[in-house]
Design a protein around this motif. Sequence first.
Motif, PDB file in Angstrom:
ATOM      1  N   SER A  14       0.969  -1.304  -0.086  1.00 25.21           N
ATOM      2  CA  SER A  14       0.002   0.034  -0.054  1.00 25.21           C
ATOM      3  C   SER A  14       0.732   1.311   0.099  1.00 25.21           C
ATOM      4  CB  SER A  14      -0.840  -0.049   1.299  1.00 25.21           C
ATOM      5  OG  SER A  14      -0.304   0.133   2.373  1.00 25.21           O
ATOM      6  N   LYS A  15       2.079   1.260  -0.194  1.00 25.09           N
ATOM      7  CA  LYS A  15       3.149   2.203  -0.266  1.00 25.09           C
ATOM      8  C   LYS A  15       2.788   2.982  -1.537  1.00 25.09           C
ATOM      9  CE  LYS A  15       6.886   0.739   2.726  1.00 25.09           C
ATOM     10  NZ  LYS A  15       8.048   0.692   2.730  1.00 25.09           N
ATOM     11  N   LEU A  19      -2.681   2.878  -5.732  1.00 29.73           N
ATOM     12  CA  LEU A  19      -3.030   1.561  -4.963  1.00 29.73           C
ATOM     13  C   LEU A  19      -3.884   2.011  -3.634  1.00 29.73           C
ATOM     14  CD1 LEU A  19      -0.563  -1.134  -5.890  1.00 29.73           C
ATOM     15  CD2 LEU A  19      -3.021  -0.831  -7.041  1.00 29.73           C
ATOM     16  N   ALA A  20      -3.361   2.901  -2.943  1.00 32.50           N
ATOM     17  CA  ALA A  20      -3.567   3.266  -1.657  1.00 32.50           C
ATOM     18  C   ALA A  20      -5.218   3.891  -2.026  1.00 32.50           C
ATOM     19  CB  ALA A  20      -2.835   4.045  -0.740  1.00 32.50           C
ATOM     20  N   THR A  21      -5.116   4.883  -2.846  1.00 30.16           N
ATOM     21  CA  THR A  21      -6.253   5.715  -3.203  1.00 30.16           C
ATOM     22  C   THR A  21      -7.259   5.021  -3.592  1.00 30.16           C
ATOM     23  OG1 THR A  21      -4.859   7.552  -3.747  1.00 30.16           O
ATOM     24  CG2 THR A  21      -7.072   7.697  -4.525  1.00 30.16           C
ATOM     25  N   PRO A 291       3.011  12.545   6.125  1.00 26.26           N
ATOM     26  CA  PRO A 291       3.360  11.113   5.759  1.00 26.26           C
ATOM     27  C   PRO A 291       4.048  10.859   4.282  1.00 26.26           C
ATOM     28  CG  PRO A 291       1.272  11.111   6.795  1.00 26.26           C
ATOM     29  CD  PRO A 291       1.701  12.384   6.103  1.00 26.26           C
ATOM     30  N   LYS A 292       5.146   9.923   4.461  1.00 22.59           N
ATOM     31  CA  LYS A 292       5.653   9.773   3.100  1.00 22.59           C
ATOM     32  C   LYS A 292       4.510   9.141   2.153  1.00 22.59           C
ATOM     33  CE  LYS A 292       9.637   7.727   0.756  1.00 22.59           C
ATOM     34  NZ  LYS A 292      10.971   7.019   1.042  1.00 22.59           N
ATOM     35  N   TYR A 293       3.595   8.310   2.708  1.00 20.92           N
ATOM     36  CA  TYR A 293       2.904   7.455   2.045  1.00 20.92           C
ATOM     37  C   TYR A 293       1.319   7.905   2.549  1.00 20.92           C
ATOM     38  CZ  TYR A 293       7.162   4.735   1.411  1.00 20.92           C
ATOM     39  OH  TYR A 293       8.326   4.432   1.163  1.00 20.92           O
ATOM     40  N   GLY A 294       0.173   7.165   1.828  1.00 19.20           N
ATOM     41  CA  GLY A 294      -1.159   7.616   1.941  1.00 19.20           C
ATOM     42  C   GLY A 294      -2.118   7.682   0.875  1.00 19.20           C
ATOM     43  N   GLY A 295      -1.571   8.394  -0.281  1.00 22.61           N
ATOM     44  CA  GLY A 295      -2.174   8.844  -1.294  1.00 22.61           C
ATOM     45  C   GLY A 295      -3.320   9.770  -0.827  1.00 22.61           C
TER      46      GLY A 295
END
Length: 319
Positions: A14-15, A19-21, A291-295
Amino acid sequence: MPIITSTYKPPFYSKNGHLATIYSGIMRRVKGVQQERERITLSDGDFIDLDWSFSKKKSEKLIVVLHGLEGDAQRHYMLGVAKLFNEEEGDAVCINFRGCSGEDNIKYRSYHSGVVEDLDEVIQFVLKHKNYTEIYLNGFSLGGNVLLKYLGTHNDLPASIKGAVAISVPVFLKGSMLQLHTVKNSLYNRRFKKHLIEKLKRKQLHFPEDVSQDMINSVKTLKDFDDVYTSKAHGFQDAYDYYEKSSSRQFLPSISIPTLLINALNDSFLSPECYPVKEAKNNPNLFLEMPKYGGHVGFYDKNNLYYSEKRTLEFIQSI
């Protein structure tokens, strides 16, 4: 305040921001939230539907949750925070913006990124008819922009409003619009445009003098929609006037209650201007976490409890 160092570390799958969105927007499911609908009449004769869910124990705490573009109170990011708050803190009311509850609203106008007067009417209704001593606000994307603009333009906030959390917010609307028109965001662009055109066609049925077929046919992009409908229906000159006056970034220095803004660095909807580092450093009430990730609203975490939801609860408990 100093910028908050994020502790969000998602699993490797999920990074990827897209894909996360997509997973969070389409595939995630949150079960177990029992909502009760209440309709309120606004001062101009239109209506807004509120979907309430409650703690098992009587509570004097309430979280008011605002959805994003073409969302509603049943979106799973809305249900996720409502469920957590019901389990841990108190009651939740998820607002359906005008025309977003499954029934078309009455007026030609609807909702937009800066329509703070409707939020104010909901809050005044809650203060008058309910018994809450602590009220917290939680907005996602477009709803987060509404929330931040509301906080930054109301110097006389009710004392019961204690804090707020905004997630994945395009605080600079023009920049976000330009991002949404890039190739990498074409999937989201087409999806949003499809829904908006469908709504415009329904407006045509009720307001044929205001919506022509040529007007509908002219909408090739999201900006076109804001040019021909959003701006004109809500008193702006054009799309750029709407973006300029509704963007919440300009109002961030005036926020006077503890407010957390979480914008992921890999959110493809956001332009560089949507990370208000200077404003956060100069306002002791504004906390910025990147955060670096999360979309976009995609902070996947274990057990279907999202990082953004846990941070919302943690922030509220820290106030």
